[in-house]
Scaffold this motif. Sequence first.
Motif, PDB file in Angstrom:
ATOM      1  N   VAL A 125       6.213  11.122  -0.847  1.00 38.55           N
ATOM      2  CA  VAL A 125       5.656  11.209  -2.440  1.00 38.55           C
ATOM      3  C   VAL A 125       7.086  10.853  -2.890  1.00 38.55           C
ATOM      4  O   VAL A 125       7.671  10.248  -4.287  1.00 38.55           O
ATOM      5  N   LEU A 126       8.409  11.690  -2.975  1.00 39.76           N
ATOM      6  CA  LEU A 126       9.435  11.516  -3.280  1.00 39.76           C
ATOM      7  C   LEU A 126       9.810   9.959  -2.946  1.00 39.76           C
ATOM      8  O   LEU A 126      10.747   9.691  -3.776  1.00 39.76           O
ATOM      9  N   LEU A 127       9.575   9.360  -1.767  1.00 39.16           N
ATOM     10  CA  LEU A 127      10.765   8.335  -1.275  1.00 39.16           C
ATOM     11  C   LEU A 127       9.892   6.683  -1.680  1.00 39.16           C
ATOM     12  O   LEU A 127      10.602   6.897  -2.419  1.00 39.16           O
TER      13      LEU A 127
ATOM     14  N   PRO B  74      10.306   1.537  -4.068  1.00 40.36           N
ATOM     15  CA  PRO B  74       9.567   0.570  -4.676  1.00 40.36           C
ATOM     16  C   PRO B  74       8.617   0.884  -3.955  1.00 40.36           C
ATOM     17  O   PRO B  74       8.645  -0.347  -3.346  1.00 40.36           O
ATOM     18  N   LEU B  75       8.235   1.443  -2.864  1.00 43.44           N
ATOM     19  CA  LEU B  75       7.517   1.273  -2.106  1.00 43.44           C
ATOM     20  C   LEU B  75       5.647   1.913  -2.006  1.00 43.44           C
ATOM     21  O   LEU B  75       5.441   3.286  -1.359  1.00 43.44           O
ATOM     22  N   GLY B  76       5.254   1.430  -2.789  1.00 41.84           N
ATOM     23  CA  GLY B  76       4.071   1.940  -2.646  1.00 41.84           C
ATOM     24  C   GLY B  76       2.849   2.471  -1.737  1.00 41.84           C
ATOM     25  O   GLY B  76       2.206   3.351  -0.932  1.00 41.84           O
ATOM     26  N   ALA B  77       3.347   1.875  -0.401  1.00 39.02           N
ATOM     27  CA  ALA B  77       2.656   1.843   0.804  1.00 39.02           C
ATOM     28  C   ALA B  77       2.459   3.641   1.679  1.00 39.02           C
ATOM     29  O   ALA B  77       2.042   4.271   1.952  1.00 39.02           O
ATOM     30  N   LEU B  78       3.942   4.142   0.837  1.00 40.82           N
ATOM     31  CA  LEU B  78       4.004   5.137   0.986  1.00 40.82           C
ATOM     32  C   LEU B  78       3.636   6.503   0.539  1.00 40.82           C
ATOM     33  O   LEU B  78       2.834   7.371   1.032  1.00 40.82           O
ATOM     34  N   VAL B  79       2.464   5.875  -0.274  1.00 46.61           N
ATOM     35  CA  VAL B  79       1.824   6.659  -1.336  1.00 46.61           C
ATOM     36  C   VAL B  79       1.016   7.091  -0.468  1.00 46.61           C
ATOM     37  O   VAL B  79      -0.218   7.522  -0.143  1.00 46.61           O
ATOM     38  N   ASP B  80      -0.021   5.893  -0.037  1.00 46.31           N
ATOM     39  CA  ASP B  80      -0.551   5.651   0.885  1.00 46.31           C
ATOM     40  C   ASP B  80      -1.019   6.444   2.287  1.00 46.31           C
ATOM     41  O   ASP B  80      -1.769   7.629   2.471  1.00 46.31           O
ATOM     42  N   VAL B  81       0.282   6.252   2.836  1.00 47.17           N
ATOM     43  CA  VAL B  81       0.496   6.733   4.133  1.00 47.17           C
ATOM     44  C   VAL B  81       0.716   8.790   3.567  1.00 47.17           C
ATOM     45  O   VAL B  81       0.228   9.638   4.340  1.00 47.17           O
ATOM     46  N   ALA B  82       0.934   8.927   2.500  1.00 50.63           N
ATOM     47  CA  ALA B  82       1.305  10.724   2.623  1.00 50.63           C
ATOM     48  C   ALA B  82      -0.250  11.398   2.026  1.00 50.63           C
ATOM     49  O   ALA B  82      -0.362  11.906   2.675  1.00 50.63           O
ATOM     50  N   LEU B  83      -1.084  10.230   1.394  1.00 54.64           N
ATOM     51  CA  LEU B  83      -2.534  10.476   1.562  1.00 54.64           C
ATOM     52  C   LEU B  83      -3.383  11.054   2.778  1.00 54.64           C
ATOM     53  O   LEU B  83      -3.854  11.755   2.807  1.00 54.64           O
ATOM     54  N   VAL B  84      -2.312   9.710   3.636  1.00 54.10           N
ATOM     55  CA  VAL B  84      -3.581  10.925   4.549  1.00 54.10           C
ATOM     56  C   VAL B  84      -2.987  11.074   5.632  1.00 54.10           C
ATOM     57  O   VAL B  84      -3.641  11.987   6.137  1.00 54.10           O
ATOM     58  N   LEU B  85      -2.054  11.405   5.427  1.00 51.58           N
ATOM     59  CA  LEU B  85      -1.686  12.721   6.190  1.00 51.58           C
ATOM     60  C   LEU B  85      -1.954  13.967   5.695  1.00 51.58           C
ATOM     61  O   LEU B  85      -2.026  14.885   6.702  1.00 51.58           O
TER      62      LEU B  85
END
Length: 93
Positions: free
Chosen positions: A48-50, A55-66
């Motif tokens: 989420v911090l990264l 500006p990479l919104g896909a990292l939030v999706d990966v964080a939620l899956v994790l």
Amino acid sequence: MNALLLAVALFLLAGLVVALIAAARGPTPADRMLMALLIGTTGTGILVLLAQAMPLGALVDVALVLALLAAIGGIAFAKRAWQQEGEKEGAHD
């Protein structure tokens, strides 16, 4: 602001390395599972911090899956430990 976010992410990453070492050395399966949950939540925070720093919104999706996988893993471990405890109590009867 991005430098601060990246510094906090690096600090969390150092804590994640310590958790990995502790998970490898954990004397009981419960200790290892707690470290796996810590890895899941810390990894979520780092992602989420990264995502905020870059500006990479896909990292939030990966964080939620994790985070979801860590929660499911914790529930599965608790269910298995509960079943094993019930088998031990039933053996003493």
